[in-house]
Design an enzyme around this catalytic site. Structure first.
Site, PDB file in Angstrom:
ATOM      1  N   ARG A 102       6.406   2.958  -4.394  1.00  0.00           N
ATOM      2  CA  ARG A 102       5.264   2.135  -4.813  1.00  0.00           C
ATOM      3  C   ARG A 102       4.002   2.915  -4.465  1.00  0.00           C
ATOM      4  NH1 ARG A 102       3.840  -4.181  -4.058  1.00  0.00           N
ATOM      5  NH2 ARG A 102       5.326  -4.157  -5.775  1.00  0.00           N
ATOM      6  N   HIS A 129       5.046  -1.719 -13.880  1.00  0.00           N
ATOM      7  CA  HIS A 129       5.886  -2.384 -12.868  1.00  0.00           C
ATOM      8  C   HIS A 129       7.228  -2.755 -13.514  1.00  0.00           C
ATOM      9  CE1 HIS A 129       6.943  -4.249  -9.246  1.00  0.00           C
ATOM     10  NE2 HIS A 129       6.088  -5.260  -9.186  1.00  0.00           N
ATOM     11  N   GLN A 132       9.740  -5.433 -11.908  1.00  0.00           N
ATOM     12  CA  GLN A 132       9.302  -6.823 -12.062  1.00  0.00           C
ATOM     13  C   GLN A 132       9.677  -7.336 -13.453  1.00  0.00           C
ATOM     14  OE1 GLN A 132       7.562  -9.030  -9.807  1.00  0.00           O
ATOM     15  NE2 GLN A 132       8.256 -10.430 -11.398  1.00  0.00           N
ATOM     16  N   ASP A 219      -1.315 -12.793 -14.169  1.00  0.00           N
ATOM     17  CA  ASP A 219      -1.324 -11.970 -12.952  1.00  0.00           C
ATOM     18  C   ASP A 219      -2.760 -11.976 -12.415  1.00  0.00           C
ATOM     19  OD1 ASP A 219      -0.669 -10.147 -10.950  1.00  0.00           O
ATOM     20  OD2 ASP A 219      -0.712  -8.396 -12.269  1.00  0.00           O
ATOM     21  N   CYS A 259       4.142 -12.800 -11.530  1.00  0.00           N
ATOM     22  CA  CYS A 259       4.845 -11.826 -10.688  1.00  0.00           C
ATOM     23  C   CYS A 259       4.631 -12.099  -9.210  1.00  0.00           C
ATOM     24  CB  CYS A 259       4.402 -10.414 -11.051  1.00  0.00           C
ATOM     25  SG  CYS A 259       2.617 -10.183 -10.935  1.00  0.00           S
ATOM     26  N   ARG A 287      14.333 -10.636  -8.808  1.00  0.00           N
ATOM     27  CA  ARG A 287      14.017  -9.253  -8.429  1.00  0.00           C
ATOM     28  C   ARG A 287      15.223  -8.634  -7.715  1.00  0.00           C
ATOM     29  NH1 ARG A 287       8.736  -7.621  -7.650  1.00  0.00           N
ATOM     30  NH2 ARG A 287       9.731  -5.608  -7.370  1.00  0.00           N
TER      31      ARG A 287
HETATM   32  N1  NVA Z   1      -1.172  -6.349 -10.763  1.00  0.00           N
HETATM   33  C1  NVA Z   1      -0.745  -6.598  -9.407  1.00  0.00           C
HETATM   34  C2  NVA Z   1       0.723  -6.818  -9.374  1.00  0.00           C
HETATM   35  C3  NVA Z   1       1.275  -7.121  -8.000  1.00  0.00           C
HETATM   36  C4  NVA Z   1       2.755  -7.300  -8.008  1.00  0.00           C
HETATM   37  C5  NVA Z   1      -1.155  -5.431  -8.534  1.00  0.00           C
HETATM   38  O1  NVA Z   1      -0.980  -4.280  -8.957  1.00  0.00           O
HETATM   39  O2  NVA Z   1      -1.639  -5.653  -7.430  1.00  0.00           O
HETATM   40  N1   CP Z   2       5.641  -8.982  -7.562  1.00  0.00           N
HETATM   41  C1   CP Z   2       5.659  -8.035  -6.603  1.00  0.00           C
HETATM   42  O1   CP Z   2       5.908  -6.862  -6.841  1.00  0.00           O
HETATM   43  O2   CP Z   2       5.408  -8.513  -5.349  1.00  0.00           O
HETATM   44  P1   CP Z   2       5.131  -7.644  -4.054  1.00  0.00           P
HETATM   45  O3   CP Z   2       3.791  -6.987  -4.243  1.00  0.00           O
HETATM   46  O4   CP Z   2       5.127  -8.642  -2.923  1.00  0.00           O
HETATM   47  O5   CP Z   2       6.220  -6.635  -3.889  1.00  0.00           O
END
Ligand code: NVA
Ligand code: CP
Length: 300
Positions: A102, A129, A132, A219, A259, A287
């Site tokens: 990540r 992502h 997800q 989101d 998400c 997930r």
């Molecule tokens: N768009 C959000 C998704 C989190 C799972 C982010 O990147 O923070």
């Molecule tokens: N939806 C998602 O990826 O959640 P986290 O940021 O908690 O991993």
């Protein structure tokens, strides 16, 4: 399939194969069956951003498959002090059987795959992502039976989620619409691809996008790494909210997915969120199953 770097790399058949295996693994788990499909395999999990779901579902998932997960924060790794990804990739490939990353730049996961020799799974970048969206597709099929004739609508920022959702929706045969403010559109190349490969619509008007939708998705307005833009984004996204009015424009029985984490009162109202909490938390649970399926496909 050697890696999961982005959904666009997968064929429709590969996506469906993962979803089928995810369903099977969910069924097995619900019946107390835990087969060690990845006995003794080691997954490194590199996090340069925060996480609740991704971290816990991957760590639990690899454990349930008989393997072992190593949580690797960039605060502890030499990556955080500037060791290049091409070196980190070659080193970790000597110890591990797979890695989940990540991070911010998509290039970093792509480079890891290029220089390393183990499967790489994208656990979120600024660009996409995919894990997800595999869980999202699993949840939709679970509740609706199939993807045939469905329309998915995304309300809000054309961010990593929107980029992956439009690919996932179109590849599985759903129509896709997005309502986003000017200047916050999804990736231009993906928009072009979506227009050429499926039924795709982009508008600034939320109710137009939500019209006759079977799945409404939203989101956060400001993603991880965009904390400094919070105030500007609050202005730009005012009105880009999933609320009772928007749900009226959607089809009866439309699902709502998120998400998570969610900001009630911003991209979604508390009422709509709670009315669809079963769907949203099934989605979060999925997930685990979807990622177990991905790990089995890549690391077995
Ligand atoms: N768009 C959000 C998704 C989190 C799972 C982010 O990147 O923070
Ligand atoms: N939806 C998602 O990826 O959640 P986290 O940021 O908690 O991993």
């Amino acid at each position: 399939m050697k890696h999961l770097l982005k959904l666009g790399d997968l064929s429709r058949e590969e996506i469906l194969t993962i979803l089928n295996l995810a369903d099977q693994l969910k069924y097995e788990r619900q019946n107390g069956i835990f087969r060690p499909y990845l006995k003794g395999k080691k997954l490194g999990m590199i996090f340069q951003k925060s996480s609740t779901r991704t971290r816990v579902s991957f760590e639990t998932g690899i454990y349930e498959l008989g393997g072992y997960g190593l949580f690797l924060s960039n605060h502890d790794l030499q990556i955080g002090r500037g060791e290049p990804v091409e070196d980190t990739a070659r080193v970790l490939s000597r110890y591990l059987d797979g890695v989940m990353i990540r991070t911010f730049a998509q290039k970093e996961v792509e480079d890891f795959a290029k220089y390393g020799s183990i499967p790489v799974i994208n656990g979120l970048t600024d660009y996409c992502h995919p894990c997800q969206v595999l869980a999202d597709l699993m949840t939709i099929r679970e509740r609706k039976g199939s993807f045939k004739g469905l329309k998915m609508c995304f309300v809000g920022d054309g961010n990593n989620m929107a980029n992956s959702l439009m690919v996932g929706a179109i590849k599985t045969g759903m129509a896709f619409s997005i309502a986003c403010p000017k200047g916050y559109e999804p990736d231009a190349e993906l928009v072009k691809w979506a227009k050429e490969n499926g039924e795709f619509m982009m508008t600034e008007d939320v109710e137009t996008a939500a019209h006759a939708a079977d799945v409404i998705y939203t989101d956060v307005w400001a993603s991880m790494g965009q904390e400094g833009e919070k105030e500007n984004r609050e202005k730009a996204f005012k009105g880009y909210q999933v609320n009772a009015e928007v749900m009226k424009a959607a089809n009866e029985g439309a699902m709502v997915l998120h998400c998570l984490p969610a900001h009630r009162g911003e991209e979604i109202t508390a009422d709509v969120f709670e009315a669809h909490a079963d769907e949203i938390f099934d989605e979060a649970e999925n997930r685990l199953h979807a990622q177990k399926a991905v790990m089995c496909k890549l690391m077995k």
